[in-house]
Scaffold this motif. Structure first.
Motif, PDB file in Angstrom:
ATOM      1  N   TRP A 189       0.834  -1.202   0.000  1.00 15.38           N
ATOM      2  CA  TRP A 189       0.000   0.000   0.000  1.00 15.38           C
ATOM      3  C   TRP A 189       0.874   1.259   0.000  1.00 15.38           C
ATOM      4  CZ3 TRP A 189      -0.050   3.769   3.821  1.00 15.38           C
ATOM      5  CH2 TRP A 189      -1.024   4.774   3.662  1.00 15.38           C
ATOM      6  N   ALA A 190       1.917   1.265   0.838  1.00 11.20           N
ATOM      7  CA  ALA A 190       2.765   2.459   0.970  1.00 11.20           C
ATOM      8  C   ALA A 190       3.533   2.750  -0.315  1.00 11.20           C
ATOM      9  CB  ALA A 190       3.727   2.287   2.144  1.00 11.20           C
ATOM     10  N   THR A 191       4.089   1.721  -0.950  1.00 13.91           N
ATOM     11  CA  THR A 191       4.865   1.953  -2.169  1.00 13.91           C
ATOM     12  C   THR A 191       3.961   2.458  -3.293  1.00 13.91           C
ATOM     13  OG1 THR A 191       4.662  -0.421  -2.667  1.00 13.91           O
ATOM     14  CG2 THR A 191       6.723   0.327  -1.690  1.00 13.91           C
ATOM     15  N   ARG A 192       2.762   1.903  -3.399  1.00 10.10           N
ATOM     16  CA  ARG A 192       1.848   2.387  -4.443  1.00 10.10           C
ATOM     17  C   ARG A 192       1.418   3.823  -4.173  1.00 10.10           C
ATOM     18  NH1 ARG A 192      -1.848  -3.112  -4.988  1.00 10.10           N
ATOM     19  NH2 ARG A 192      -0.414  -4.260  -6.346  1.00 10.10           N
ATOM     20  N   ARG A 193       1.187   4.152  -2.910  1.00  9.22           N
ATOM     21  CA  ARG A 193       0.791   5.525  -2.573  1.00  9.22           C
ATOM     22  C   ARG A 193       1.912   6.509  -2.903  1.00  9.22           C
ATOM     23  NH1 ARG A 193      -3.532   7.401   0.519  1.00  9.22           N
ATOM     24  NH2 ARG A 193      -3.255   9.494   1.371  1.00  9.22           N
ATOM     25  N   LEU A 194       3.164   6.023  -2.839  1.00  8.84           N
ATOM     26  CA  LEU A 194       4.304   6.866  -3.212  1.00  8.84           C
ATOM     27  C   LEU A 194       4.505   6.934  -4.721  1.00  8.84           C
ATOM     28  CD1 LEU A 194       6.912   5.821  -0.483  1.00  8.84           C
ATOM     29  CD2 LEU A 194       5.656   7.998  -0.635  1.00  8.84           C
ATOM     30  N   GLY A 195       3.753   6.140  -5.479  1.00  9.98           N
ATOM     31  CA  GLY A 195       3.826   6.214  -6.931  1.00  9.98           C
ATOM     32  C   GLY A 195       4.606   5.108  -7.600  1.00  9.98           C
ATOM     33  N   PHE A 196       5.033   4.102  -6.847  1.00 11.88           N
ATOM     34  CA  PHE A 196       5.768   2.986  -7.436  1.00 11.88           C
ATOM     35  C   PHE A 196       4.800   1.915  -7.954  1.00 11.88           C
ATOM     36  CE2 PHE A 196       8.806   4.723  -4.344  1.00 11.88           C
ATOM     37  CZ  PHE A 196       9.954   4.814  -5.124  1.00 11.88           C
ATOM     38  N   ALA A 197       5.221   1.211  -8.990  1.00 17.55           N
ATOM     39  CA  ALA A 197       4.497   0.028  -9.442  1.00 17.55           C
ATOM     40  C   ALA A 197       4.944  -1.140  -8.567  1.00 17.55           C
ATOM     41  CB  ALA A 197       4.806  -0.263 -10.913  1.00 17.55           C
ATOM     42  N   VAL A 224       8.828  -4.558  -6.393  1.00 16.38           N
ATOM     43  CA  VAL A 224       8.673  -3.202  -6.934  1.00 16.38           C
ATOM     44  C   VAL A 224       9.424  -3.129  -8.251  1.00 16.38           C
ATOM     45  CG1 VAL A 224       9.073  -0.740  -6.527  1.00 16.38           C
ATOM     46  CG2 VAL A 224       8.485  -2.236  -4.600  1.00 16.38           C
ATOM     47  N   PHE A 225       8.790  -2.541  -9.262  1.00 13.73           N
ATOM     48  CA  PHE A 225       9.459  -2.425 -10.558  1.00 13.73           C
ATOM     49  C   PHE A 225      10.302  -1.162 -10.589  1.00 13.73           C
ATOM     50  CE2 PHE A 225      10.063  -1.381 -14.996  1.00 13.73           C
ATOM     51  CZ  PHE A 225      10.406  -2.624 -15.524  1.00 13.73           C
ATOM     52  N   LEU A 226      11.600  -1.346 -10.860  1.00  5.65           N
ATOM     53  CA  LEU A 226      12.539  -0.240 -10.939  1.00  5.65           C
ATOM     54  C   LEU A 226      13.220  -0.283 -12.307  1.00  5.65           C
ATOM     55  CD1 LEU A 226      14.089  -0.502  -7.364  1.00  5.65           C
ATOM     56  CD2 LEU A 226      12.300   1.070  -8.163  1.00  5.65           C
ATOM     57  N   PRO A 227      13.076   0.766 -13.111  1.00  9.39           N
ATOM     58  CA  PRO A 227      13.672   0.766 -14.449  1.00  9.39           C
ATOM     59  C   PRO A 227      15.168   0.454 -14.409  1.00  9.39           C
ATOM     60  CG  PRO A 227      12.180   2.620 -14.210  1.00  9.39           C
ATOM     61  CD  PRO A 227      12.301   1.998 -12.847  1.00  9.39           C
ATOM     62  N   GLY A 228      15.578  -0.470 -15.231  1.00  8.14           N
ATOM     63  CA  GLY A 228      16.971  -0.890 -15.277  1.00  8.14           C
ATOM     64  C   GLY A 228      17.247  -2.122 -14.445  1.00  8.14           C
ATOM     65  N   ALA A 229      16.513  -2.285 -13.353  1.00  5.68           N
ATOM     66  CA  ALA A 229      16.703  -3.439 -12.461  1.00  5.68           C
ATOM     67  C   ALA A 229      15.576  -4.448 -12.606  1.00  5.68           C
ATOM     68  CB  ALA A 229      16.813  -2.979 -11.009  1.00  5.68           C
ATOM     69  N   GLY A 230      14.412  -3.992 -13.061  1.00  5.46           N
ATOM     70  CA  GLY A 230      13.263  -4.885 -13.180  1.00  5.46           C
ATOM     71  C   GLY A 230      12.526  -5.021 -11.858  1.00  5.46           C
ATOM     72  N   TRP A 231      11.888  -6.174 -11.658  1.00  5.72           N
ATOM     73  CA  TRP A 231      11.128  -6.422 -10.432  1.00  5.72           C
ATOM     74  C   TRP A 231      12.095  -6.804  -9.309  1.00  5.72           C
ATOM     75  CZ3 TRP A 231       6.330  -4.886  -9.992  1.00  5.72           C
ATOM     76  CH2 TRP A 231       5.526  -4.785 -11.135  1.00  5.72           C
TER      77      TRP A 231
END
Length: 285
Positions: A189-197, A224-231
């Motif tokens: 919930w917290a990561t999505r509220r911060l705008g992360f996928a 969490v999906f991070l560009p360059g690193a993936g999930w």
């Protein structure tokens, strides 16, 4: 490292009952950290297994159980190669080094709203907790997520919980305790509220420091999906980042979507007697 996994689930009833179809998410997902060598699922009473892949890429077995019985036993045995680095270094795209950043439009289209929307469960108290965390959190993306992972693990005491379902973030914060799926749900919930996928993950945990004959468990965490690193896996219960010790069987929008076994029976509620589950995850030569 080779891992052998044995997962047994037994449902017992006061009398023979007939079973509805059971949906099983108990087969390891092969990926960069896990390669499945062998995998078998056996059910008693004998059942027809219909295999498919869902929208998240999970391997699904639908068990069609024809005969009535006083017990249902589901046995899954897997062997796989686990190569996750215990101290990973994730190389992000330069655009994602600092928070906040924008996902590429193509990635957003693949995520869909479900992986970005925090959904229900947050209230003023949960929002205030997250705002307090954010006020002192770093802007470096990996440091921010690692700090959030640690903050959830510190704030919420782990406890086993037999009740079905997942606590809303506000309840977990109020109780200051929860199961691994409750801690994962708060982090999600917290990561999505911060705008992360972000997505929920479930599967098996390998802990070589546990007592022999009890070196495994079913477990829940987040990715969490991070560009360059993936999930990238974040496990607030263990306060770890990365896939070391984790063997995912399913990922999905919510914890409820990745439950290992979902099914029912025809009869009275009083017919249900007990449920037993045991997991063994061991390193093999």
């Amino acid at each position: 490292m080779r891992l052998r996994i044995r997962h047994v689930t037994i449902y017992r009833y006061a009398r023979p009952v007939r079973f509805l179809d059971h949906r099983l998410l108990i087969t390891p997902r092969s990926g960069r950290d896990v390669t499945t060598i062998s995998s078998t699922v056996k059910i008693d009473p004998a059942s027809e297994l219909v295999w498919s892949e869902d929208a998240a890429g999970n391997t699904v077995a639908l068990a069609l159980i024809a005969d009535a019985a006083p017990a249902l036993t589901i046995l899954a045995e897997h062997e796989g190669l686990h190569t996750a680095d215990p101290y990973p270094i994730f190389r992000l795209d330069p655009s994602a080094f600092r928070y906040p950043f924008a996902y590429a439009s193509g990635d957003l289209a693949l995520f869909g709203a479900g992986l970005l929307d925090p959904g229900a469960g947050g209230d003023a108290a949960a929002a205030a907790w997250l705002a307090s965390f954010r006020a002192t959190a770093p802007d470096d993306t990996l440091m921010l997520l690692n700090a959030l992972n640690e903050a959830v693990g510190v704030a919420i005491a782990y406890r086993t919980r037999d009740e079905e379902g997942t606590q809303p973030p506000s309840q977990t914060l109020a109780l200051r305790s929860g199961s691994c799926r409750d801690l994962a749900a708060l982090f999600l919930w917290a990561t999505r509220r911060l705008g992360f996928a972000a997505r929920a993950a479930s599967g098996y945990l390998f802990d070589p420091g546990s007592v022999a004959d009890d070196v495994g468990a079913t477990h829940a965490w987040c990715e969490v999906f991070l560009p360059g690193a993936g999930w990238v896996a974040f496990d607030p219960t263990q306060r770890r980042m990365g896939g070391a010790g984790l063997v995912a069987t399913a990922v999905g929008v919510t914890s409820e979507a990745v439950l290992p076994v979902v099914g029912g029976f025809l009869g009275d509620a009083a017919d249900f007697a007990a449920m037993e589950a045991s997991v063994s995850v061991k390193a093999s030569a």
